[in-house]
Design an enzyme around this catalytic site. Structure first.
Site, PDB file in Angstrom:
ATOM      1  N   ARG A 100     -15.798 -11.758 -52.568  1.00 54.45           N
ATOM      2  CA  ARG A 100     -17.093 -12.453 -52.638  1.00 54.45           C
ATOM      3  C   ARG A 100     -16.883 -13.936 -52.965  1.00 54.45           C
ATOM      4  O   ARG A 100     -17.603 -14.792 -52.470  1.00 54.45           O
ATOM      5  CB  ARG A 100     -17.988 -11.786 -53.689  1.00 54.45           C
ATOM      6  N   GLN A 135     -31.007 -15.239 -60.737  1.00 57.60           N
ATOM      7  CA  GLN A 135     -30.310 -13.963 -60.852  1.00 57.60           C
ATOM      8  C   GLN A 135     -29.043 -14.022 -59.997  1.00 57.60           C
ATOM      9  O   GLN A 135     -28.241 -13.107 -60.005  1.00 57.60           O
ATOM     10  CB  GLN A 135     -31.182 -12.805 -60.375  1.00 57.60           C
ATOM     11  N   VAL A 179     -25.404 -15.195 -58.523  1.00 52.68           N
ATOM     12  CA  VAL A 179     -24.124 -15.571 -59.130  1.00 52.68           C
ATOM     13  C   VAL A 179     -23.426 -16.623 -58.272  1.00 52.68           C
ATOM     14  O   VAL A 179     -22.338 -17.082 -58.603  1.00 52.68           O
ATOM     15  CB  VAL A 179     -23.225 -14.325 -59.325  1.00 52.68           C
ATOM     16  N   ASP A 180     -24.083 -17.025 -57.173  1.00 52.52           N
ATOM     17  CA  ASP A 180     -23.471 -18.062 -56.334  1.00 52.52           C
ATOM     18  C   ASP A 180     -23.753 -19.435 -56.954  1.00 52.52           C
ATOM     19  O   ASP A 180     -24.572 -19.557 -57.853  1.00 52.52           O
ATOM     20  CB  ASP A 180     -24.009 -17.975 -54.887  1.00 52.52           C
ATOM     21  N   HIS A 236     -27.340 -13.743 -64.618  1.00 53.11           N
ATOM     22  CA  HIS A 236     -26.403 -12.658 -64.278  1.00 53.11           C
ATOM     23  C   HIS A 236     -24.972 -13.148 -64.165  1.00 53.11           C
ATOM     24  O   HIS A 236     -24.122 -12.459 -63.601  1.00 53.11           O
ATOM     25  CB  HIS A 236     -26.815 -11.995 -62.953  1.00 53.11           C
ATOM     26  N   GLY A 264     -37.542 -15.266 -53.555  1.00 56.25           N
ATOM     27  CA  GLY A 264     -36.469 -14.449 -52.985  1.00 56.25           C
ATOM     28  C   GLY A 264     -35.956 -13.361 -53.890  1.00 56.25           C
ATOM     29  O   GLY A 264     -34.759 -13.076 -53.906  1.00 56.25           O
ATOM     30  N   THR A 265     -36.853 -12.718 -54.631  1.00 57.24           N
ATOM     31  CA  THR A 265     -36.409 -11.603 -55.469  1.00 57.24           C
ATOM     32  C   THR A 265     -37.333 -10.409 -55.251  1.00 57.24           C
ATOM     33  O   THR A 265     -38.537 -10.546 -55.139  1.00 57.24           O
ATOM     34  CB  THR A 265     -36.338 -11.988 -56.970  1.00 57.24           C
ATOM     35  N   SER A 266     -36.747  -9.224 -55.231  1.00 64.25           N
ATOM     36  CA  SER A 266     -37.507  -8.006 -54.893  1.00 64.25           C
ATOM     37  C   SER A 266     -38.362  -7.520 -56.055  1.00 64.25           C
ATOM     38  O   SER A 266     -39.193  -6.646 -55.898  1.00 64.25           O
ATOM     39  CB  SER A 266     -36.538  -6.893 -54.477  1.00 64.25           C
TER      40      SER A 266
HETATM   41  P1  NAD Z   1     -31.180  -1.930 -64.748  1.00 61.37           P
HETATM   42  O1  NAD Z   1     -30.518  -0.662 -65.183  1.00 61.37           O
HETATM   43  O2  NAD Z   1     -32.459  -2.345 -65.372  1.00 61.37           O
HETATM   44  O3  NAD Z   1     -31.302  -1.908 -63.207  1.00 61.37           O
HETATM   45  C1  NAD Z   1     -31.953  -0.852 -62.734  1.00 61.37           C
HETATM   46  C2  NAD Z   1     -32.365  -1.355 -61.443  1.00 61.37           C
HETATM   47  O4  NAD Z   1     -31.167  -1.698 -60.760  1.00 61.37           O
HETATM   48  C3  NAD Z   1     -33.119  -0.335 -60.669  1.00 61.37           C
HETATM   49  O5  NAD Z   1     -34.504  -0.523 -60.880  1.00 61.37           O
HETATM   50  C4  NAD Z   1     -32.658  -0.645 -59.265  1.00 61.37           C
HETATM   51  O6  NAD Z   1     -33.467  -1.611 -58.721  1.00 61.37           O
HETATM   52  C5  NAD Z   1     -31.286  -1.263 -59.465  1.00 61.37           C
HETATM   53  N1  NAD Z   1     -30.294  -0.262 -59.205  1.00 61.37           N
HETATM   54  C6  NAD Z   1     -29.714   0.588 -60.057  1.00 61.37           C
HETATM   55  N2  NAD Z   1     -28.861   1.382 -59.393  1.00 61.37           N
HETATM   56  C7  NAD Z   1     -28.897   0.965 -58.113  1.00 61.37           C
HETATM   57  C8  NAD Z   1     -28.248   1.359 -56.925  1.00 61.37           C
HETATM   58  N3  NAD Z   1     -27.363   2.369 -56.924  1.00 61.37           N
HETATM   59  N4  NAD Z   1     -28.555   0.716 -55.780  1.00 61.37           N
HETATM   60  C9  NAD Z   1     -29.423  -0.311 -55.781  1.00 61.37           C
HETATM   61  N5  NAD Z   1     -30.080  -0.726 -56.852  1.00 61.37           N
HETATM   62  C10 NAD Z   1     -29.805  -0.090 -57.989  1.00 61.37           C
HETATM   63  O7  NAD Z   1     -30.186  -3.107 -64.768  1.00 61.37           O
HETATM   64  P2  NAD Z   1     -29.317  -3.282 -65.978  1.00 61.37           P
HETATM   65  O8  NAD Z   1     -28.548  -2.043 -66.284  1.00 61.37           O
HETATM   66  O9  NAD Z   1     -30.194  -3.840 -67.042  1.00 61.37           O
HETATM   67  O10 NAD Z   1     -28.295  -4.348 -65.436  1.00 61.37           O
HETATM   68  C11 NAD Z   1     -28.262  -5.556 -66.159  1.00 61.37           C
HETATM   69  C12 NAD Z   1     -28.357  -6.623 -65.172  1.00 61.37           C
HETATM   70  O11 NAD Z   1     -27.142  -6.696 -64.411  1.00 61.37           O
HETATM   71  C13 NAD Z   1     -29.473  -6.402 -64.170  1.00 61.37           C
HETATM   72  O12 NAD Z   1     -30.432  -7.418 -64.374  1.00 61.37           O
HETATM   73  C14 NAD Z   1     -28.787  -6.576 -62.858  1.00 61.37           C
HETATM   74  O13 NAD Z   1     -29.563  -7.425 -62.065  1.00 61.37           O
HETATM   75  C15 NAD Z   1     -27.498  -7.288 -63.200  1.00 61.37           C
HETATM   76  N6  NAD Z   1     -26.515  -7.095 -62.119  1.00 61.37           N
HETATM   77  C16 NAD Z   1     -25.862  -8.188 -61.608  1.00 61.37           C
HETATM   78  C17 NAD Z   1     -25.024  -8.016 -60.526  1.00 61.37           C
HETATM   79  C18 NAD Z   1     -24.367  -9.180 -59.864  1.00 61.37           C
HETATM   80  O14 NAD Z   1     -23.523  -8.987 -59.019  1.00 61.37           O
HETATM   81  N7  NAD Z   1     -24.770 -10.360 -60.239  1.00 61.37           N
HETATM   82  C19 NAD Z   1     -24.792  -6.755 -60.005  1.00 61.37           C
HETATM   83  C20 NAD Z   1     -25.461  -5.684 -60.587  1.00 61.37           C
HETATM   84  C21 NAD Z   1     -26.316  -5.848 -61.641  1.00 61.37           C
HETATM   85  N1  APR Z   2     -36.376 -15.799 -47.545  1.00 59.64           N
HETATM   86  C1  APR Z   2     -37.091 -15.355 -48.606  1.00 59.64           C
HETATM   87  N2  APR Z   2     -36.929 -14.144 -49.172  1.00 59.64           N
HETATM   88  C2  APR Z   2     -35.973 -13.356 -48.658  1.00 59.64           C
HETATM   89  C3  APR Z   2     -35.162 -13.739 -47.560  1.00 59.64           C
HETATM   90  C4  APR Z   2     -35.398 -15.029 -47.002  1.00 59.64           C
HETATM   91  N3  APR Z   2     -34.702 -15.484 -45.962  1.00 59.64           N
HETATM   92  N4  APR Z   2     -34.331 -12.703 -47.267  1.00 59.64           N
HETATM   93  C5  APR Z   2     -34.597 -11.722 -48.148  1.00 59.64           C
HETATM   94  N5  APR Z   2     -35.595 -12.097 -48.975  1.00 59.64           N
HETATM   95  C6  APR Z   2     -36.202 -11.336 -50.065  1.00 59.64           C
HETATM   96  C7  APR Z   2     -36.326  -9.854 -49.770  1.00 59.64           C
HETATM   97  O1  APR Z   2     -37.581  -9.592 -49.214  1.00 59.64           O
HETATM   98  C8  APR Z   2     -36.215  -9.250 -51.174  1.00 59.64           C
HETATM   99  O2  APR Z   2     -37.479  -9.147 -51.759  1.00 59.64           O
HETATM  100  O3  APR Z   2     -35.352 -11.469 -51.164  1.00 59.64           O
HETATM  101  C9  APR Z   2     -35.397 -10.286 -51.955  1.00 59.64           C
HETATM  102  C10 APR Z   2     -33.978  -9.827 -52.223  1.00 59.64           C
HETATM  103  O4  APR Z   2     -34.080  -8.750 -53.117  1.00 59.64           O
HETATM  104  P1  APR Z   2     -32.751  -8.096 -53.697  1.00 59.64           P
HETATM  105  O5  APR Z   2     -31.764  -7.902 -52.627  1.00 59.64           O
HETATM  106  O6  APR Z   2     -33.202  -6.921 -54.533  1.00 59.64           O
HETATM  107  O7  APR Z   2     -32.153  -9.217 -54.648  1.00 59.64           O
HETATM  108  P2  APR Z   2     -32.617  -9.564 -56.110  1.00 59.64           P
HETATM  109  O8  APR Z   2     -34.092  -9.406 -56.268  1.00 59.64           O
HETATM  110  O9  APR Z   2     -32.019 -10.883 -56.391  1.00 59.64           O
HETATM  111  O10 APR Z   2     -31.858  -8.446 -57.005  1.00 59.64           O
HETATM  112  C11 APR Z   2     -31.930  -8.626 -58.427  1.00 59.64           C
HETATM  113  O11 APR Z   2     -30.290  -6.922 -58.906  1.00 59.64           O
HETATM  114  O12 APR Z   2     -28.442  -5.949 -57.951  1.00 59.64           O
HETATM  115  C12 APR Z   2     -28.862  -6.795 -58.950  1.00 59.64           C
HETATM  116  O13 APR Z   2     -27.849  -8.522 -60.037  1.00 59.64           O
HETATM  117  C13 APR Z   2     -28.285  -8.134 -58.791  1.00 59.64           C
HETATM  118  O14 APR Z   2     -29.254 -10.264 -59.089  1.00 59.64           O
HETATM  119  C14 APR Z   2     -29.438  -9.026 -58.426  1.00 59.64           C
HETATM  120  C15 APR Z   2     -30.600  -8.297 -59.042  1.00 59.64           C
END
Ligand code: NAD
Ligand code: APR
Length: 239
Positions: A61, A93, A95-96, A111, A178-180
């Site tokens: 990555r 959120q 890491v880039d 994160h 851009g966050t879900s």
């Molecule tokens: P959490 O336990 O609250 O996260 C639970 C959420 O993570 C779920 O609602 C779901 O959306 C997602 N999730 C869990 N398992 C998943 C799976 N197998 N596939 C897809 N989504 C999944 O999160 P946490 O335990 O509090 O984690 C702490 C933080 O670490 C979170 O905010 C998370 O965003 C972060 N994180 C960062 C990275 C990264 O690469 N930067 C990767 C993973 C998690």
């Molecule tokens: N423009 C705007 N929004 C976009 C685009 C785009 N080109 N492409 C995708 N999206 C939106 C999608 O619709 C989605 O709602 O960005 C969101 C991406 O959601 P996720 O992939 O869930 O990413 P994120 O919300 O950042 O996840 C939160 O969870 O896995 C952990 O640590 C990880 O930081 C991540 C955290």
């Protein structure tokens, strides 16, 4: 929203703002978690079980990150920070390092940061763009097998939460880009900001899981809607 009344803007970004730069999001179609088993590469347990596999995942990555560039959405947020007369705090959120490369200065990586590595023994954090392996020695304490990606995994506590919660209660404009809205604690930030009286705006490809908590919505690709939104804010604040 009366833009003249806005003095503190809190911006939260997620993987979607970097999607058009070529970095995969997590939960979109073809996202990172479709290809990798999250438990293996994004949890402390996964790292303990197979540190070499996790180091190789993050080495890849980091290598991918060096090949991509910020997109117009990142540059628009850096412009907002430079030209808005009030305070702009950017919490990501992601890491880039694309926000920094686009010129944003006040960025909190809740994160962690992909280009940084942390030693679990002496807590040293350092920038690394090369490859790290289990046998790589910590440059500070010299120990082997103690280095890990400076990234927050599931089950771990995100960084800067005290500062973030304080800023959420003080901001008058909260913008999520851009966050879900599916991962806590970030998904709950809009609830805190709205209860504190902030005007809440969502900019995304489509409605997030928290869409109903926002007053205003703009949907479309970030590289188009973020520059347009920043333009509108700066034009109105100057009129
Ligand atoms: P959490 O336990 O609250 O996260 C639970 C959420 O993570 C779920 O609602 C779901 O959306 C997602 N999730 C869990 N398992 C998943 C799976 N197998 N596939 C897809 N989504 C999944 O999160 P946490 O335990 O509090 O984690 C702490 C933080 O670490 C979170 O905010 C998370 O965003 C972060 N994180 C960062 C990275 C990264 O690469 N930067 C990767 C993973 C998690
Ligand atoms: N423009 C705007 N929004 C976009 C685009 C785009 N080109 N492409 C995708 N999206 C939106 C999608 O619709 C989605 O709602 O960005 C969101 C991406 O959601 P996720 O992939 O869930 O990413 P994120 O919300 O950042 O996840 C939160 O969870 O896995 C952990 O640590 C990880 O930081 C991540 C955290």
């Amino acid at each position: 929203m009366d833009i003249k009344r806005i003095s503190k803007i809190f911006i939260l970004t997620g993987a979607g703002i970097s999607a058009e730069s070529g970095i995969q999001t997590f939960r979109d179609k073809g996202g990172l978690w479709e290809k990798y088993n999250l438990e293996e590469v994004a949890t402390p347990q996964g790292f303990r079980q197979n540190p070499r596999f996790v180091h190789e995942f993050y080495n890849q990555r980091r290598e991918d990150l060096l090949k991509v560039m910020p997109n117009p959405a990142h540059y628009a947020l850096a412009r907002l920070e430079r030209e808005f007369p009030g305070e702009v705090l950017l919490v990501t959120q992601n890491v880039d390092d694309l926000h920094e490369r686009a010129g944003s200065r006040k960025v909190l990586h809740m994160h962690g940061e992909l280009l940084k590595v942390r030693c679990e023994a002496c807590e040293a954090i350092f920038k690394e763009e090369g490859e790290i392996f289990p046998e790589t020695r910590c440059p500070k304490c010299g120990r082997e097998g103690t280095l890990r990606p400076h990234v927050v995994w599931f089950g771990e506590t995100p960084f800067y939460l005290d500062k973030i919660y304080r800023a959420l209660k003080e901001c008058d404009l909260f913008v999520a880009i851009g966050t879900s809205g599916t991962v806590y604690p970030a998904a709950g930030f809009v609830v805190i900001a709205r209860e504190a009286g902030a005007w809440c705006v969502e900019l995304n490809l489509e409605p997030s899981a928290m869409a109903d908590y926002f007053h205003e919505h703009h949907y479309g690709p970030a590289s188009k809607i973020v520059p347009a939104w920043v333009n509108e804010v700066l034009t109105r604040v100057r009129s």
